[in-house]
Design a protein around this motif. Structure first.
Motif, PDB file in Angstrom:
ATOM      1  N   LEU A  94      -6.608  24.602  -1.024  1.00 19.77           N
ATOM      2  CA  LEU A  94      -6.875  23.547  -2.004  1.00 19.77           C
ATOM      3  C   LEU A  94      -5.631  22.712  -2.258  1.00 19.77           C
ATOM      4  N   PHE A  95      -4.511  23.378  -2.493  1.00 20.37           N
ATOM      5  CA  PHE A  95      -3.265  22.656  -2.744  1.00 20.37           C
ATOM      6  C   PHE A  95      -2.795  21.906  -1.495  1.00 20.37           C
ATOM      7  N   LEU A  96      -3.053  22.491  -0.320  1.00 27.58           N
ATOM      8  CA  LEU A  96      -2.686  21.799   0.911  1.00 27.58           C
ATOM      9  C   LEU A  96      -3.469  20.492   1.045  1.00 27.58           C
ATOM     10  N   GLY A  97      -4.764  20.540   0.737  1.00 21.64           N
ATOM     11  CA  GLY A  97      -5.574  19.330   0.793  1.00 21.64           C
ATOM     12  C   GLY A  97      -5.099  18.267  -0.186  1.00 21.64           C
ATOM     13  N   ILE A  98      -4.789  18.695  -1.421  1.00 20.04           N
ATOM     14  CA  ILE A  98      -4.300  17.756  -2.430  1.00 20.04           C
ATOM     15  C   ILE A  98      -2.958  17.161  -2.010  1.00 20.04           C
ATOM     16  N   TYR A  99      -2.087  18.012  -1.475  1.00 20.36           N
ATOM     17  CA  TYR A  99      -0.758  17.551  -1.076  1.00 20.36           C
ATOM     18  C   TYR A  99      -0.845  16.550   0.071  1.00 20.36           C
ATOM     19  N   LEU A 100      -1.676  16.851   1.046  1.00 20.35           N
ATOM     20  CA  LEU A 100      -1.834  15.925   2.179  1.00 20.35           C
ATOM     21  C   LEU A 100      -2.449  14.604   1.720  1.00 20.35           C
ATOM     22  N   ALA A 101      -3.401  14.672   0.771  1.00 20.40           N
ATOM     23  CA  ALA A 101      -3.999  13.444   0.243  1.00 20.40           C
ATOM     24  C   ALA A 101      -2.947  12.597  -0.476  1.00 20.40           C
ATOM     25  N   ALA A 102      -2.066  13.269  -1.239  1.00 15.89           N
ATOM     26  CA  ALA A 102      -1.001  12.547  -1.947  1.00 15.89           C
ATOM     27  C   ALA A 102      -0.017  11.922  -0.958  1.00 15.89           C
ATOM     28  N   LEU A 103       0.345  12.678   0.078  1.00 15.52           N
ATOM     29  CA  LEU A 103       1.259  12.149   1.092  1.00 15.52           C
ATOM     30  C   LEU A 103       0.640  10.948   1.805  1.00 15.52           C
ATOM     31  N   LEU A 104      -0.629  11.064   2.166  1.00 19.17           N
ATOM     32  CA  LEU A 104      -1.291   9.982   2.886  1.00 19.17           C
ATOM     33  C   LEU A 104      -1.451   8.749   2.003  1.00 19.17           C
ATOM     34  N   GLY A 105      -1.963   8.952   0.789  1.00 22.67           N
ATOM     35  CA  GLY A 105      -2.215   7.817  -0.096  1.00 22.67           C
ATOM     36  C   GLY A 105      -0.948   7.076  -0.484  1.00 22.67           C
ATOM     37  N   ASN A 106       0.044   7.824  -0.944  1.00 25.24           N
ATOM     38  CA  ASN A 106       1.298   7.181  -1.352  1.00 25.24           C
ATOM     39  C   ASN A 106       2.050   6.628  -0.152  1.00 25.24           C
ATOM     40  N   GLY A 107       1.964   7.322   0.977  1.00 26.23           N
ATOM     41  CA  GLY A 107       2.608   6.816   2.184  1.00 26.23           C
ATOM     42  C   GLY A 107       2.005   5.499   2.641  1.00 26.23           C
ATOM     43  N   LEU A 108       0.669   5.373   2.566  1.00 29.17           N
ATOM     44  CA  LEU A 108       0.016   4.119   2.937  1.00 29.17           C
ATOM     45  C   LEU A 108       0.418   2.992   1.999  1.00 29.17           C
ATOM     46  N   ILE A 109       0.502   3.287   0.701  1.00 28.52           N
ATOM     47  CA  ILE A 109       0.910   2.265  -0.265  1.00 28.52           C
ATOM     48  C   ILE A 109       2.351   1.813   0.007  1.00 28.52           C
ATOM     49  N   LEU A 110       3.239   2.766   0.246  1.00 31.02           N
ATOM     50  CA  LEU A 110       4.631   2.419   0.543  1.00 31.02           C
ATOM     51  C   LEU A 110       4.726   1.538   1.785  1.00 31.02           C
ATOM     52  N   THR A 111       4.043   1.930   2.835  1.00 33.77           N
ATOM     53  CA  THR A 111       4.108   1.188   4.093  1.00 33.77           C
ATOM     54  C   THR A 111       3.465  -0.174   3.973  1.00 33.77           C
ATOM     55  N   ALA A 112       2.312  -0.240   3.288  1.00 33.63           N
ATOM     56  CA  ALA A 112       1.610  -1.511   3.136  1.00 33.63           C
ATOM     57  C   ALA A 112       2.446  -2.510   2.343  1.00 33.63           C
ATOM     58  N   ILE A 113       3.052  -2.056   1.250  1.00 36.54           N
ATOM     59  CA  ILE A 113       3.864  -2.957   0.429  1.00 36.54           C
ATOM     60  C   ILE A 113       5.115  -3.392   1.190  1.00 36.54           C
ATOM     61  N   ALA A 114       5.718  -2.474   1.928  1.00 37.98           N
ATOM     62  CA  ALA A 114       6.930  -2.812   2.667  1.00 37.98           C
ATOM     63  C   ALA A 114       6.651  -3.779   3.812  1.00 37.98           C
ATOM     64  N   CYS A 115       5.485  -3.665   4.448  1.00 41.60           N
ATOM     65  CA  CYS A 115       5.194  -4.450   5.655  1.00 41.60           C
ATOM     66  C   CYS A 115       4.490  -5.774   5.371  1.00 41.60           C
ATOM     67  N   ASP A 116       3.783  -5.877   4.261  1.00 50.06           N
ATOM     68  CA  ASP A 116       3.015  -7.091   3.964  1.00 50.06           C
ATOM     69  C   ASP A 116       3.820  -7.984   3.031  1.00 50.06           C
ATOM     70  N   HIS A 117       4.264  -9.138   3.522  1.00 53.03           N
ATOM     71  CA  HIS A 117       5.113 -10.023   2.723  1.00 53.03           C
ATOM     72  C   HIS A 117       4.369 -10.582   1.511  1.00 53.03           C
ATOM     73  N   ARG A 118       3.027 -10.608   1.563  1.00 57.78           N
ATOM     74  CA  ARG A 118       2.253 -11.090   0.415  1.00 57.78           C
ATOM     75  C   ARG A 118       2.374 -10.153  -0.787  1.00 57.78           C
ATOM     76  N   LEU A 119       2.757  -8.923  -0.545  1.00 62.05           N
ATOM     77  CA  LEU A 119       2.900  -7.936  -1.633  1.00 62.05           C
ATOM     78  C   LEU A 119       4.333  -7.802  -2.102  1.00 62.05           C
ATOM     79  N   HIS A 120       5.211  -8.698  -1.682  1.00 62.77           N
ATOM     80  CA  HIS A 120       6.601  -8.650  -2.129  1.00 62.77           C
ATOM     81  C   HIS A 120       6.731  -9.394  -3.458  1.00 62.77           C
ATOM     82  N   THR A 121       6.090  -8.840  -4.471  1.00 57.89           N
ATOM     83  CA  THR A 121       6.099  -9.389  -5.826  1.00 57.89           C
ATOM     84  C   THR A 121       6.539  -8.285  -6.781  1.00 57.89           C
TER      85      THR A 121
END
Length: 308
Positions: free
Chosen positions: A28-55
Motif C-alpha cells: 500500500l505504501f509502495l503504491g502511494i509513494y510511487l504515485a507521489a513520485l510520478l505525480g510530483n515528478g510530472l508537475i516538476l518536469t512539465a513546469i520546467a519544460c513548458d515556457h507557458r508555465l514560467h509564471t
C-alpha cells in the motif's frame, strides 16, 4: 539505559505484527509513494519544460512539488523497509535526521502555502499591479525566505528536542520520529522547554493562517463581483485546489501537534500522521491538475512526448 541518557536507537510503531498484513502495508505504501513520485515528478518536469508555465503561480507550485517529494521520501521509505524486513529499529542519528527533514519540509510547505494564497490575492484582487508586485526577483526572494525560515525553525526544534534527557524508554508511538512522540519519552519537566517552542511556533503559524483566511475572504468577494461566468470559473479553478490542500494540511498538522494529551491514542496519532505526511504529497498533483487546464495540457503533452 540509565535514567537521564539518550538511547542508541529508537523503536518505531509497527502497523501490525501479522506478516501478511505487514506485506500488505508495504504494498500500500509502495503504491502511494510511487504515485507521489510520478505525480510530483510530472508537475516538476512539465513546469520546467513548458515556457507557458514560467509564471509566479507555477513557480510556487514547482517548489510545493519539491517539498512534497521531500516530505514523503522522509517517512514512507523507512516505514516500507520496516514492514518488509519485520523490524522497528531506527538509529538515533537516523531518527534525528528524519525529524529534522520532516519538520523542515512541513514548515517550509506551510510558509509556501501562505505565499501562494497571497499570490492568488494579488492576481485576482489587484490584477493590474500583479506583474509589478510579483516580479521574478520578488518570487525568488519570498520562496527563499520560506525555505530559510523553515530551516531555522527546524534547527531550533530538532536541536532542542534531541538535547532533552530521555528516561521513558525508546519506543516511539509513531511509524516515524515525530517530535510530540519523542517528548513523551523525556524526563518529567524536561520537555517543557520544547513545548514552549512549539507554542511559539503555533502562534506564528496561527498568524499565517489568519493572513491566509483573510486573503481568501478578499479573493472570494472579488470573484463573486466578476460578471462573466467564465472568469469566475477560471478564478475558482486556481483557488479551490489550493484551499483544499491548505485545509487538509493545516487541520491535521495543528491537531497532531497541539491536541491535548487526553486525546492521544496510537490509532489517532497514526491516522493524523498519515493525513499530514503521506496523503498530501500523493494527492496534491491530482488536486492541482484536476481543475487547471493549463497544467493538465502541459502534463498531457509531456506524457505524449514520453510515449513517442
Amino acid at each position: 539505559m540509565s535514567n537521564s541518557t539518550f538511547p542508541i536507537e529508537f523503536l518505531l510503531l509497527a502497523f501490525t505484527d501479522t506478516r501478511e498484513l505487514q506485506l500488505l502495508h508495504f504494498g500500500l505504501f509502495l503504491g502511494i509513494y510511487l504515485a507521489a513520485l510520478l505525480g510530483n515528478g510530472l508537475i516538476l518536469t512539465a513546469i520546467a519544460c513548458d515556457h507557458r508555465l514560467h509564471t509566479p503561480m507555477y513557480f510556487f507550485l514547482l517548489n510545493l512539488a519539491l517539498l512534497d517529494l521531500g516530505s514523503i521520501s522522509t517517512t514512507v521509505p523507512k516505514a516500507m523497509a520496516n514492514s518488509l524486513w519485520d523490524t522497528r529499529a531506527i538509529s538515533c542519528t537516523g531518527c534525528a535526521t528524519q525529524t529534522f527533514l520532516l519538520v523542515f519540509f512541513i514548515s517550509a510547505e506551510f510558509y509556501l502555502l501562505t505565499i501562494m494564497a497571497y499570490d492568488r490575492y494579488i492576481a485576482i484582487c489587484k490584477p493590474l499591479h500583479y506583474g509589478t508586485i510579483m516580479d521574478s526577483r520578488t518570487c525568488v526572494n519570498i520562496v527563499a525566505a520560506a525555505w530559510g525560515s523553515g530551516f531555522l525553525n527546524t534547527v531550533l526544534h530538532t536541536a532542542n528536542t534531541f538535547s532533552l534527557p530521555l528516561c521513558q524508554g525508546n519506543a516511539v508511538d509513531q511509524f516515524f520520529c515525530e517530535i510530540p512522540q519523542i517528548l513523551k519519552l523525556s524526563c518529567s519537566d524536561a520537555y517543557l522547554r520544547e513545548v514552549g517552542l512549539v507554542a511559539v511556533s503555533a502562534v506564528l503559524a496561527f498568524g499565517c493562517f489568519v493572513f491566509l483566511v483573510l486573503s481568501y475572504v478578499q479573493i472570494f468577494r472579488a470573484v463573486l463581483r466578476i460578471a462573466p461566468e467564465h472568469d469566475q470559473h477560471k478564478a475558482f479553478s486556481t483557488c479551490l485546489p489550493h484551499l483544499a490542500v491548505v485545509s487538509l494540511f493545516l487541520s491535521t498538522v495543528f491537531f497532531a501537534y497541539l491536541k491535548p494529551p487526553s486525546m492521544s491514542s496510537s490509532s489517532l496519532n497514526l491516522v493524523l500522521a498519515v493525513l499530514y505526511s503521506v496523503v498530501p504529497p500523493a494527492v496534491n498533483p491530482l488536486i492541482y491538475s484536476m481543475r487547471n487546464q493549463e497544467l493538465k495540457d502541459a502534463v498531457w503533452n509531456l506524457m505524449t512526448v514520453f510515449q513517442k
